[in-house]
Design a protein around this motif. Structure first.
Motif, PDB file in Angstrom:
ATOM      1  N   THR A  39      35.545  29.910  32.072  1.00 40.33           N
ATOM      2  CA  THR A  39      34.435  30.322  31.190  1.00 40.33           C
ATOM      3  C   THR A  39      33.174  30.563  32.021  1.00 40.33           C
ATOM      4  O   THR A  39      32.474  31.572  31.844  1.00 40.33           O
ATOM      5  N   GLN A  40      32.904  29.648  32.935  1.00 44.46           N
ATOM      6  CA  GLN A  40      31.729  29.822  33.812  1.00 44.46           C
ATOM      7  C   GLN A  40      31.856  31.089  34.656  1.00 44.46           C
ATOM      8  O   GLN A  40      30.907  31.857  34.792  1.00 44.46           O
ATOM      9  N   GLU A  41      33.061  31.287  35.209  1.00 40.46           N
ATOM     10  CA  GLU A  41      33.280  32.492  36.028  1.00 40.46           C
ATOM     11  C   GLU A  41      33.093  33.747  35.199  1.00 40.46           C
ATOM     12  O   GLU A  41      32.575  34.752  35.675  1.00 40.46           O
ATOM     13  N   CYS A  42      33.550  33.668  33.949  1.00 41.70           N
ATOM     14  CA  CYS A  42      33.440  34.816  33.042  1.00 41.70           C
ATOM     15  C   CYS A  42      31.972  35.213  32.863  1.00 41.70           C
ATOM     16  O   CYS A  42      31.608  36.391  33.006  1.00 41.70           O
ATOM     17  N   PHE A  43      31.120  34.224  32.595  1.00 43.83           N
ATOM     18  CA  PHE A  43      29.705  34.541  32.361  1.00 43.83           C
ATOM     19  C   PHE A  43      28.993  34.931  33.661  1.00 43.83           C
ATOM     20  O   PHE A  43      28.094  35.766  33.656  1.00 43.83           O
ATOM     21  N   LEU A  44      29.446  34.341  34.764  1.00 42.08           N
ATOM     22  CA  LEU A  44      28.871  34.716  36.053  1.00 42.08           C
ATOM     23  C   LEU A  44      29.171  36.188  36.365  1.00 42.08           C
ATOM     24  O   LEU A  44      28.300  36.966  36.764  1.00 42.08           O
ATOM     25  N   ILE A  66      36.829  40.392  30.187  1.00 40.70           N
ATOM     26  CA  ILE A  66      36.616  39.716  31.480  1.00 40.70           C
ATOM     27  C   ILE A  66      37.424  38.417  31.525  1.00 40.70           C
ATOM     28  O   ILE A  66      38.096  38.110  32.506  1.00 40.70           O
ATOM     29  N   ALA A  67      37.370  37.659  30.411  1.00 34.31           N
ATOM     30  CA  ALA A  67      38.086  36.378  30.360  1.00 34.31           C
ATOM     31  C   ALA A  67      39.593  36.582  30.520  1.00 34.31           C
ATOM     32  O   ALA A  67      40.261  35.834  31.247  1.00 34.31           O
ATOM     33  N   ILE A  68      40.121  37.598  29.848  1.00 31.33           N
ATOM     34  CA  ILE A  68      41.569  37.867  29.939  1.00 31.33           C
ATOM     35  C   ILE A  68      41.946  38.216  31.381  1.00 31.33           C
ATOM     36  O   ILE A  68      42.947  37.743  31.919  1.00 31.33           O
ATOM     37  N   ASN A  69      41.108  39.044  32.021  1.00 35.34           N
ATOM     38  CA  ASN A  69      41.401  39.432  33.407  1.00 35.34           C
ATOM     39  C   ASN A  69      41.317  38.233  34.360  1.00 35.34           C
ATOM     40  O   ASN A  69      42.144  38.101  35.264  1.00 35.34           O
ATOM     41  N   LEU A  70      40.337  37.375  34.135  1.00 36.52           N
ATOM     42  CA  LEU A  70      40.213  36.179  34.981  1.00 36.52           C
ATOM     43  C   LEU A  70      41.441  35.290  34.840  1.00 36.52           C
ATOM     44  O   LEU A  70      41.961  34.746  35.818  1.00 36.52           O
ATOM     45  N   GLN A  71      41.885  35.153  33.592  1.00 39.55           N
ATOM     46  CA  GLN A  71      43.049  34.314  33.332  1.00 39.55           C
ATOM     47  C   GLN A  71      44.297  34.917  33.995  1.00 39.55           C
ATOM     48  O   GLN A  71      45.080  34.201  34.614  1.00 39.55           O
ATOM     49  N   LYS A  72      44.431  36.237  33.893  1.00 38.60           N
ATOM     50  CA  LYS A  72      45.566  36.918  34.537  1.00 38.60           C
ATOM     51  C   LYS A  72      45.523  36.699  36.048  1.00 38.60           C
ATOM     52  O   LYS A  72      46.535  36.396  36.681  1.00 38.60           O
ATOM     53  N   ASP A  73      44.321  36.886  36.637  1.00 38.93           N
ATOM     54  CA  ASP A  73      44.165  36.703  38.091  1.00 38.93           C
ATOM     55  C   ASP A  73      44.535  35.286  38.493  1.00 38.93           C
ATOM     56  O   ASP A  73      45.179  35.075  39.524  1.00 38.93           O
TER      57      ASP A  73
END
Lengths: 178, 146
Positions: A39-44, A66-73
Motif C-alpha cells: 500500500t505504501q509503495e502504491c502511494f509512493l 498500480i496496486a495490482i501491478n505491484l502485487q503481480k511484481d
C-alpha cells in the motif's frame, strides 16, 4: 490533469483511498505486513507518477491498477527468487475466516457464518491470479465492471468471463459443503 | 450494475443458465459474509497498534557466527590439549633431568669417599709396616763405627 500534485492534495487522495487499496491487497495476499508495504509503495509510486495520471479514469481505478501491478511484481519476484528463504507471513484460511461479520448473534449462526466464509476463501485460493483479482474487486470492493476493466486492463467481456468462472467455483465449493 | 444482477443470468454472459438463473440464497449470503469478514479484518489490521520489532540477525550471519564459534571451540580444545600434553612432557623432562643430576652428584660423592678411604688406608699401612732394609742398614752402621 497532468501536473505535479501538492502535498495536501495528495494527502486527501491517500486518506480517501488508503483503506480500499489496503483491503484489496490484504485479501489478495492474506499478509498484513505485505499489504501495508505494498500500500505504501502504491502511494509512493502514485505520487512520483502523478504527472502521468491523465484523469481518464478515476483516481481509485488508477491507484488500483498500480496496486495490482505491484502485487503481480511481488509474486513474480518471489517465484524467480524461490531459492531464497523469503518469509511468508500469509495467514492460513482458517485464521482468515475467523473475522466474522457483525450481527451473527447465536453461537450456531457464528459457526455457520465462519464456515461459509471459509468455503469462499477456499474457492478464492483455487482461482487463477486474474480470476481472483476480478472476483475480489467485484465482491469485496464492489467495483463496477467498467472500473474492474479499467483497473486490470482487461475488456469488460473478459472481466465477465473471469467473474463467471470464479462464481461457478465458489458455488461448487459451497455446493460440495452442503 | 447491481451485484445481484451478476447472479440473475443477464449480466455475466459466461455464466451458464442453470447456474446464473437464480443464485440460491446460500451463495449470496456467503458472498455478503465474505465481504463483511474481509472488511472487518482489514479495519482491525489498519487500526492495530504498530510495534517496532527488533531486527533479527540475517540467517547467513547467524550461520557464520555459529561456524566461527564452533571453530573457536574446536581450536580452543585442540590447543588446550596440545598445551596440556606439552606441559606434561616438560614436567617429565625436568624431573628426569633433576634425577640425573642427583644420580651424578651421588656418584661423585661416592667416588670422593672411596678415594679418601684409599688414601687413609695407604697412609696407615705406610706408618705400621717397617722398612724392609732397616735391619741391614743398622748392621752396616755398626760396622762402620767399628
Amino acid at each position: 490533469m497532468a501536473h505535479e500534485i501538492a502535498a495536501d492534495e495528495f494527502s486527501t487522495v491517500v486518506t480517501a483511498h488508503r483503506q480500499q487499496i489496503f483491503r484489496f491487497l490484504l485479501s489478495s495476499t492474506r499478509d498484513i505486513d505485505l499489504a501495508e508495504t505494498l500500500t505504501q509503495e502504491c502511494f509512493l509510486k502514485a505520487h512520483r507518477n502523478w504527472a502521468s495520471f491523465r484523469g481518464e479514469s478515476s483516481a481509485m481505478t488508477w491507484l488500483m491498477r498500480i496496486a495490482i501491478n505491484l502485487q503481480k511484481d511481488h509474486w513474480r519476484n518471489r517465484r524467480l527468487q524461490f531459492w531464497r528463504q523469503t518469509q511468508n507471513n500469509s495467514v492460513d484460511l482458517d485464521e482468515a475466516s475467523e473475522w466474522l461479520p457483525s450481527g451473527e448473534s447465536s453461537a450456531e449462526q457464528k459457526l455457520l457464518a465462519q464456515e461459509r466464509v471459509g468455503q469462499v476463501w477456499k474457492a478464492v485460493e483455487g482461482l487463477s491470479e486474474r480470476q481472483r483479482t476480478v472476483f475480489l474487486l467485484r465482491y469485496v470492493e464492489e467495483l463496477e465492471l467498467s472500473e474492474i476493466a479499467g483497473s486490470t486492463g482487461l475488456n469488460e467481456g473478459t472481466v465477465k468471463a473471469h467473474l463467471s468462472r470464479a462464481l461457478a467455483r465458489v458455488r461448487m465449493q459451497l455446493g460440495g459443503k452442503r | 450494475m447491481n451485484l445481484k444482477d451478476d447472479f440473475e443470468g443477464g449480466a455475466l454472459d459466461g455464466m451458464k443458465t442453470g447456474q446464473g438463473a437464480a443464485l440460491d440464497a446460500e451463495l449470496e449470503l456467503a458472498l455478503r459474509q465474505f465481504k463483511q469478514s474481509v472488511h472487518a479484518w482489514s479495519e482491525s489490521a489498519l487500526s492495530r497498534p504498530r510495534t517496532v520489532e527488533a531486527r533479527k540477525p540475517h540467517r547467513t550471519g547467524r550461520l557464520a557466527a555459529g561456524w566461527a564459534l564452533g571453530c573457536v571451540l574446536v581450536a580452543g580444545s585442540v590447543s588446550g590439549g596440545l598445551f596440556e600434553q606439552h606441559h606434561r612432557q616438560e614436567l617429565a623432562r625436568m624431573a628426569a633431568a633433576r634425577a640425573a643430576e642427583q644420580q651424578k652428584l651421588a656418584a661423585a660423592e661416592r667416588a670422593r669417599e672411596e678415594e679418601e678411604l684409599l688414601a687413609r688406608v695407604d697412609s696407615d699401612v705406610a706408618r705400621e709396616v717397617p722398612s724392609a732394609m732397616e735391619p741391614l742398614a743398622r748392621l752396616m752402621a755398626e760396622d762402620e763405627s767399628r
